[in-house]
Enzyme design. Structure first.
Site, PDB file in Angstrom:
ATOM      1  CB  SER A  70     -22.586 -62.524  -2.149  1.00 29.96           C
ATOM      2  OG  SER A  70     -22.835 -61.695  -2.464  1.00 29.96           O
ATOM      3  CE1 TYR A  88     -18.000 -60.190  -5.084  1.00 28.01           C
ATOM      4  CE2 TYR A  88     -20.183 -59.837  -5.176  1.00 28.01           C
ATOM      5  CZ  TYR A  88     -19.171 -59.947  -4.524  1.00 28.01           C
ATOM      6  OH  TYR A  88     -19.228 -59.724  -3.309  1.00 28.01           O
TER       7      TYR A  88
END
Length: 263
Positions: free
Chosen positions: A143, A156
């Site tokens: 990401s 995360y």
């Protein structure tokens, strides 16, 4: 001709979003697919569609990577098919928005299990045979969160930072064996991620990509032998500009964006 024609690709988290888009793109390229996720109904529907459209050989493995046995179950089920995996796409993952101290600890540990532990285990299991054959590839979905700390998405972002570092290191280890390892770093993508993470209420970023655009960037970069790619020019510019700003300032800015609204 696609380099994946008549080769076998295993995709985790294949029932939604980026994983589903990888399945569609690779099926159209002539690859054989092994799809794995928790949702049997969605995978069966996707497999039927891909078989009808492309005549693709699709194998389904229902497994939950949030459990400690999920990765091993996938590996063993794959071995029983007699297929060797030429490309492993570690796509499964999720986030959870909120203050670390207030979020459910089991849910956050489950996130580490799926985003990190299962990814590492699957990579290790399949990399051994790739190394013996001196060919193969691993694509790990990371990401743009890999490049910064994100308050209220603390676990995360940390898991995705691990995926990026892990992938870059493995690329160098595996290069002598003709094996490619790459981290794909998308930004905001039109998937169900926000619903799962509980971040639907946040103002969406000005720039968002489709899953298909992310897949295009990932497969192109993998073909070029890159160790990571940031999908989308605006995401690349933003990520590189962040390097010019102190990390504490970036974290403070991110905290203002992601702080949950009071109810």
């Amino acid at each position: 001709m696609s380099e994946w024609k008549n080769r076998t690709v295993l995709i985790t988290g294949a029932s939604y979003g980026i994983g589903e888009a990888f399945a569609a793109r690779l099926a159209a390229s002539g690859a054989q697919l092994i799809l794995t996720a928790r949702s049997q109904d969605r995978m069966e529907a996707l497999a039927a569609q891909l078989r009808a459209q492309h005549g693709t050989n699709v194998t389904i493995i229902v497994a939950d990577l949030a459990t400690g046995t999920g990765a091993r179950e996938i590996f063993e089920a794959t071995a029983r098919t007699g297929l060797q995996v030429d490309l492993l796409i570690n796509n499964a993952g999720f986030g959870a928005l909120g203050e670390f101290a207030e979020l459910s600890l089991p849910r956050q540990l489950e996130m580490i299990q799926v985003n990190v532990t299962a990814l590492v285990e699957l990579t290790h299991l399949f990399l051994l045979s790739m190394k013996a054959r001196r060919t193969g590839a691993v694509l790990n979905v990371a990401s743009t969160a890999s490049f910064q700390a994100i308050p209220y998405f603390a676990v995360y972002a940390a898991t995705k930072a691990f995926v990026l570092s892990f992938s870059e290191a493995l690329m160098e280890e595996c290069r002598p064996y003709g094996i490619r390892v790459m981290a794909l770093c998308p930004g905001s993508t039109e998937t169900n991620f926000r619903e799962v993470a509980g971040s639907q209420h946040l103002n969406g970023p000005r720039f968002s990509q489709s899953s298909e655009q992310v897949v295009t960037a990932g497969l192109a970069a993998l073909g070029q032998g890159r160790s990571f790619v940031i999908s989308g020019v605006p995401n690349k510019v933003q990520t590189h500009l962040q390097r010019l700003i102190p990390r504490a300032v970036i974290a403070k800015m991110a905290g203002k964006i992601f702080k949950p609204q009071a109810r």
